[in-house]
Design a protein around this motif. Sequence first.
Motif, PDB file in Angstrom:
ATOM      1  N   TYR A 142       0.846  -1.197   0.000  1.00  0.00           N
ATOM      2  CA  TYR A 142       0.000   0.000   0.000  1.00  0.00           C
ATOM      3  C   TYR A 142       0.877   1.241   0.000  1.00  0.00           C
ATOM      4  O   TYR A 142       1.695   1.436   0.899  1.00  0.00           O
ATOM      5  CB  TYR A 142      -0.917  -0.017   1.226  1.00  0.00           C
ATOM      6  N   ILE A 143       0.714   2.082  -0.995  1.00  0.00           N
ATOM      7  CA  ILE A 143       1.497   3.313  -1.090  1.00  0.00           C
ATOM      8  C   ILE A 143       1.267   4.202   0.118  1.00  0.00           C
ATOM      9  O   ILE A 143       2.192   4.777   0.690  1.00  0.00           O
ATOM     10  CB  ILE A 143       1.102   4.095  -2.375  1.00  0.00           C
ATOM     11  N   GLY A 144       0.001   4.298   0.549  1.00  0.00           N
ATOM     12  CA  GLY A 144      -0.419   5.280   1.548  1.00  0.00           C
ATOM     13  C   GLY A 144      -1.123   6.419   0.852  1.00  0.00           C
ATOM     14  O   GLY A 144      -1.046   6.568  -0.373  1.00  0.00           O
ATOM     15  N   HIS A 145      -1.836   7.247   1.621  1.00  0.00           N
ATOM     16  CA  HIS A 145      -2.588   8.356   1.031  1.00  0.00           C
ATOM     17  C   HIS A 145      -2.756   9.441   2.077  1.00  0.00           C
ATOM     18  O   HIS A 145      -2.957   9.165   3.263  1.00  0.00           O
ATOM     19  CB  HIS A 145      -3.957   7.864   0.549  1.00  0.00           C
ATOM     20  N   LYS A 146      -2.691  10.708   1.643  1.00  0.00           N
ATOM     21  CA  LYS A 146      -2.769  11.829   2.573  1.00  0.00           C
ATOM     22  C   LYS A 146      -4.110  11.904   3.293  1.00  0.00           C
ATOM     23  O   LYS A 146      -4.212  12.539   4.350  1.00  0.00           O
ATOM     24  CB  LYS A 146      -2.497  13.144   1.842  1.00  0.00           C
ATOM     25  N   SER A 147      -5.153  11.260   2.734  1.00  0.00           N
ATOM     26  CA  SER A 147      -6.464  11.280   3.371  1.00  0.00           C
ATOM     27  C   SER A 147      -6.616  10.228   4.459  1.00  0.00           C
ATOM     28  O   SER A 147      -7.605  10.231   5.190  1.00  0.00           O
ATOM     29  CB  SER A 147      -7.565  11.079   2.323  1.00  0.00           C
ATOM     30  N   ASP A 148      -5.660   9.317   4.563  1.00  0.00           N
ATOM     31  CA  ASP A 148      -5.739   8.276   5.589  1.00  0.00           C
ATOM     32  C   ASP A 148      -5.476   8.874   6.961  1.00  0.00           C
ATOM     33  O   ASP A 148      -4.408   9.447   7.204  1.00  0.00           O
ATOM     34  CB  ASP A 148      -4.704   7.181   5.323  1.00  0.00           C
ATOM     35  N   ILE A 149      -6.437   8.703   7.863  1.00  0.00           N
ATOM     36  CA  ILE A 149      -6.279   9.278   9.197  1.00  0.00           C
ATOM     37  C   ILE A 149      -6.146   8.224  10.290  1.00  0.00           C
ATOM     38  O   ILE A 149      -5.875   8.572  11.440  1.00  0.00           O
ATOM     39  CB  ILE A 149      -7.436  10.237   9.536  1.00  0.00           C
ATOM     40  N   PHE A 150      -6.328   6.945   9.949  1.00  0.00           N
ATOM     41  CA  PHE A 150      -6.014   5.914  10.941  1.00  0.00           C
ATOM     42  C   PHE A 150      -5.564   4.585  10.309  1.00  0.00           C
ATOM     43  O   PHE A 150      -4.843   3.836  10.917  1.00  0.00           O
ATOM     44  CB  PHE A 150      -7.180   5.656  11.898  1.00  0.00           C
ATOM     45  N   THR A 151      -5.958   4.275   9.082  1.00  0.00           N
ATOM     46  CA  THR A 151      -5.484   3.112   8.329  1.00  0.00           C
ATOM     47  C   THR A 151      -5.594   1.824   9.152  1.00  0.00           C
ATOM     48  O   THR A 151      -4.610   1.134   9.404  1.00  0.00           O
ATOM     49  CB  THR A 151      -4.029   3.306   7.859  1.00  0.00           C
ATOM     50  N   LEU A 152      -6.807   1.510   9.557  1.00  0.00           N
ATOM     51  CA  LEU A 152      -7.059   0.319  10.359  1.00  0.00           C
ATOM     52  C   LEU A 152      -6.646  -0.953   9.635  1.00  0.00           C
ATOM     53  O   LEU A 152      -6.150  -1.904  10.252  1.00  0.00           O
ATOM     54  CB  LEU A 152      -8.548   0.257  10.730  1.00  0.00           C
ATOM     55  N   THR A 153      -6.813  -0.977   8.319  1.00  0.00           N
ATOM     56  CA  THR A 153      -6.473  -2.165   7.533  1.00  0.00           C
ATOM     57  C   THR A 153      -5.017  -2.566   7.713  1.00  0.00           C
ATOM     58  O   THR A 153      -4.693  -3.749   7.844  1.00  0.00           O
ATOM     59  CB  THR A 153      -6.759  -1.914   6.040  1.00  0.00           C
ATOM     60  N   CYS A 154      -4.130  -1.589   7.731  1.00  0.00           N
ATOM     61  CA  CYS A 154      -2.705  -1.887   7.908  1.00  0.00           C
ATOM     62  C   CYS A 154      -2.418  -2.402   9.316  1.00  0.00           C
ATOM     63  O   CYS A 154      -1.597  -3.303   9.507  1.00  0.00           O
ATOM     64  CB  CYS A 154      -1.865  -0.649   7.616  1.00  0.00           C
ATOM     65  N   GLU A 155      -3.092  -1.835  10.302  1.00  0.00           N
ATOM     66  CA  GLU A 155      -2.909  -2.294  11.681  1.00  0.00           C
ATOM     67  C   GLU A 155      -3.388  -3.734  11.828  1.00  0.00           C
ATOM     68  O   GLU A 155      -2.752  -4.546  12.511  1.00  0.00           O
ATOM     69  CB  GLU A 155      -3.679  -1.378  12.636  1.00  0.00           C
ATOM     70  N   GLU A 156      -4.488  -4.076  11.185  1.00  0.00           N
ATOM     71  CA  GLU A 156      -4.997  -5.449  11.231  1.00  0.00           C
ATOM     72  C   GLU A 156      -4.012  -6.415  10.587  1.00  0.00           C
ATOM     73  O   GLU A 156      -3.776  -7.516  11.096  1.00  0.00           O
ATOM     74  CB  GLU A 156      -6.360  -5.517  10.538  1.00  0.00           C
ATOM     75  N   ALA A 157      -3.435  -6.008   9.471  1.00  0.00           N
ATOM     76  CA  ALA A 157      -2.453  -6.855   8.788  1.00  0.00           C
ATOM     77  C   ALA A 157      -1.243  -7.107   9.683  1.00  0.00           C
ATOM     78  O   ALA A 157      -0.764  -8.246   9.795  1.00  0.00           O
ATOM     79  CB  ALA A 157      -2.015  -6.203   7.479  1.00  0.00           C
ATOM     80  N   VAL A 158      -0.764  -6.061  10.329  1.00  0.00           N
ATOM     81  CA  VAL A 158       0.396  -6.187  11.211  1.00  0.00           C
ATOM     82  C   VAL A 158       0.105  -7.168  12.343  1.00  0.00           C
ATOM     83  O   VAL A 158       0.948  -7.996  12.707  1.00  0.00           O
ATOM     84  CB  VAL A 158       0.800  -4.801  11.761  1.00  0.00           C
ATOM     85  N   LYS A 159      -1.101  -7.107  12.915  1.00  0.00           N
ATOM     86  CA  LYS A 159      -1.466  -8.014  14.005  1.00  0.00           C
ATOM     87  C   LYS A 159      -1.540  -9.460  13.524  1.00  0.00           C
ATOM     88  O   LYS A 159      -1.406 -10.398  14.314  1.00  0.00           O
ATOM     89  CB  LYS A 159      -2.805  -7.612  14.610  1.00  0.00           C
ATOM     90  N   MET A 160      -1.769  -9.646  12.211  1.00  0.00           N
ATOM     91  CA  MET A 160      -1.786 -10.990  11.641  1.00  0.00           C
ATOM     92  C   MET A 160      -0.409 -11.416  11.135  1.00  0.00           C
ATOM     93  O   MET A 160      -0.275 -12.458  10.490  1.00  0.00           O
ATOM     94  CB  MET A 160      -2.795 -11.042  10.486  1.00  0.00           C
ATOM     95  N   CYS A 161       0.607 -10.609  11.436  1.00  0.00           N
ATOM     96  CA  CYS A 161       1.989 -10.868  11.018  1.00  0.00           C
ATOM     97  C   CYS A 161       2.134 -10.862   9.502  1.00  0.00           C
ATOM     98  O   CYS A 161       2.910 -11.633   8.915  1.00  0.00           O
ATOM     99  CB  CYS A 161       2.499 -12.188  11.599  1.00  0.00           C
ATOM    100  N   ILE A 162       1.370  -9.970   8.868  1.00  0.00           N
ATOM    101  CA  ILE A 162       1.492  -9.740   7.428  1.00  0.00           C
ATOM    102  C   ILE A 162       2.235  -8.412   7.251  1.00  0.00           C
ATOM    103  O   ILE A 162       1.693  -7.356   7.580  1.00  0.00           O
ATOM    104  CB  ILE A 162       0.116  -9.666   6.755  1.00  0.00           C
ATOM    105  N   PRO A 163       3.467  -8.429   6.775  1.00  0.00           N
ATOM    106  CA  PRO A 163       4.233  -7.187   6.646  1.00  0.00           C
ATOM    107  C   PRO A 163       3.615  -6.226   5.639  1.00  0.00           C
ATOM    108  O   PRO A 163       2.993  -6.645   4.660  1.00  0.00           O
ATOM    109  CB  PRO A 163       5.617  -7.655   6.181  1.00  0.00           C
ATOM    110  N   VAL A 164       3.794  -4.938   5.901  1.00  0.00           N
ATOM    111  CA  VAL A 164       3.256  -3.885   5.043  1.00  0.00           C
ATOM    112  C   VAL A 164       4.410  -3.183   4.329  1.00  0.00           C
ATOM    113  O   VAL A 164       5.368  -2.739   4.979  1.00  0.00           O
ATOM    114  CB  VAL A 164       2.450  -2.860   5.860  1.00  0.00           C
ATOM    115  N   VAL A 165       4.330  -3.089   3.018  1.00  0.00           N
ATOM    116  CA  VAL A 165       5.303  -2.314   2.238  1.00  0.00           C
ATOM    117  C   VAL A 165       4.605  -1.024   1.814  1.00  0.00           C
ATOM    118  O   VAL A 165       3.547  -1.062   1.188  1.00  0.00           O
ATOM    119  CB  VAL A 165       5.787  -3.091   1.004  1.00  0.00           C
ATOM    120  N   THR A 166       5.190   0.118   2.166  1.00  0.00           N
ATOM    121  CA  THR A 166       4.491   1.391   1.989  1.00  0.00           C
ATOM    122  C   THR A 166       5.465   2.554   1.875  1.00  0.00           C
ATOM    123  O   THR A 166       6.623   2.457   2.292  1.00  0.00           O
ATOM    124  CB  THR A 166       3.542   1.636   3.187  1.00  0.00           C
ATOM    125  N   PHE A 167       4.961   3.655   1.323  1.00  0.00           N
ATOM    126  CA  PHE A 167       5.709   4.915   1.357  1.00  0.00           C
ATOM    127  C   PHE A 167       5.448   5.659   2.658  1.00  0.00           C
ATOM    128  O   PHE A 167       6.073   6.678   2.928  1.00  0.00           O
ATOM    129  CB  PHE A 167       5.300   5.798   0.173  1.00  0.00           C
TER     130      PHE A 167
END
Length: 234
Positions: A142-167
């Motif tokens: 996920y690149i990321g976006h200036k409108s993201d104010i909490f990005t719950l999806t990424c936090e959920e992935a991290v808790k599932m031990c799925i690494p996030v690649v992002t700017f």
Amino acid sequence: VSNQPFEKFLRKKQLFSFLKHKPYVVTLCNYQYNKRSFLTSMFGKKMIPIAVDPKFLNLEIDLDYLPKKKVIYNIRSNRNLDWLIDIWCKKIFPYSKDSELYITPNIIEYNESLKNNNIFLRNIKSRSEMINEMKEYRALTYIGHKSDIFTLTCEEAVKMCIPVVTFGIGSVSDRVIHNKTGFIVKSDQEFGEYTLKILDDDNFYLSLKKKMYALRHKNDWNDIVDMWIKSFLN
């Protein structure tokens, strides 16, 4: 809370109620906290981290399990998906032809070109089904976006031990610890290199997964509740 600018208070005629009730602002990440101006948080502000559904925290993680070479983008398609697809087609897929990218079917027009680059549409499922689906991916890209104010999806992935690649654009920088729960990159080339490393180097992926496992219960529901109690009830 949103990153509401002061002019929006005036436009929506909220200024009087704001001054009358003197709200104390609580943000879910440093990105939100730093975006709130003095005028829109003059009565005080504090950052309390986000917490995810216990379903993600209570999930059993098999540290030796190797998913297929699949990555997921399960964010709305108007959040820099076109940029991600460009990186995938130029920096990732040409060097890993058996890798696959799964995207959410929102507003993007799916075509033969995407299919030829192993980009496929996900099926929208229930929350429980989505969790089972997520187990089969090696990373969330996920690149990321200036409108993201909490990005719950990424936090959920991290808790599932799925690494996030992002700017790390927007609040995603608050969700990823570089080289521990994913990678915050500075260029398309880096984005491609880290994604390929996760996809093609099994030992690298499993080592990263173990790092994430050691951190996954940080800021669970109990931690967050304690923060709220200590902040406002003591």
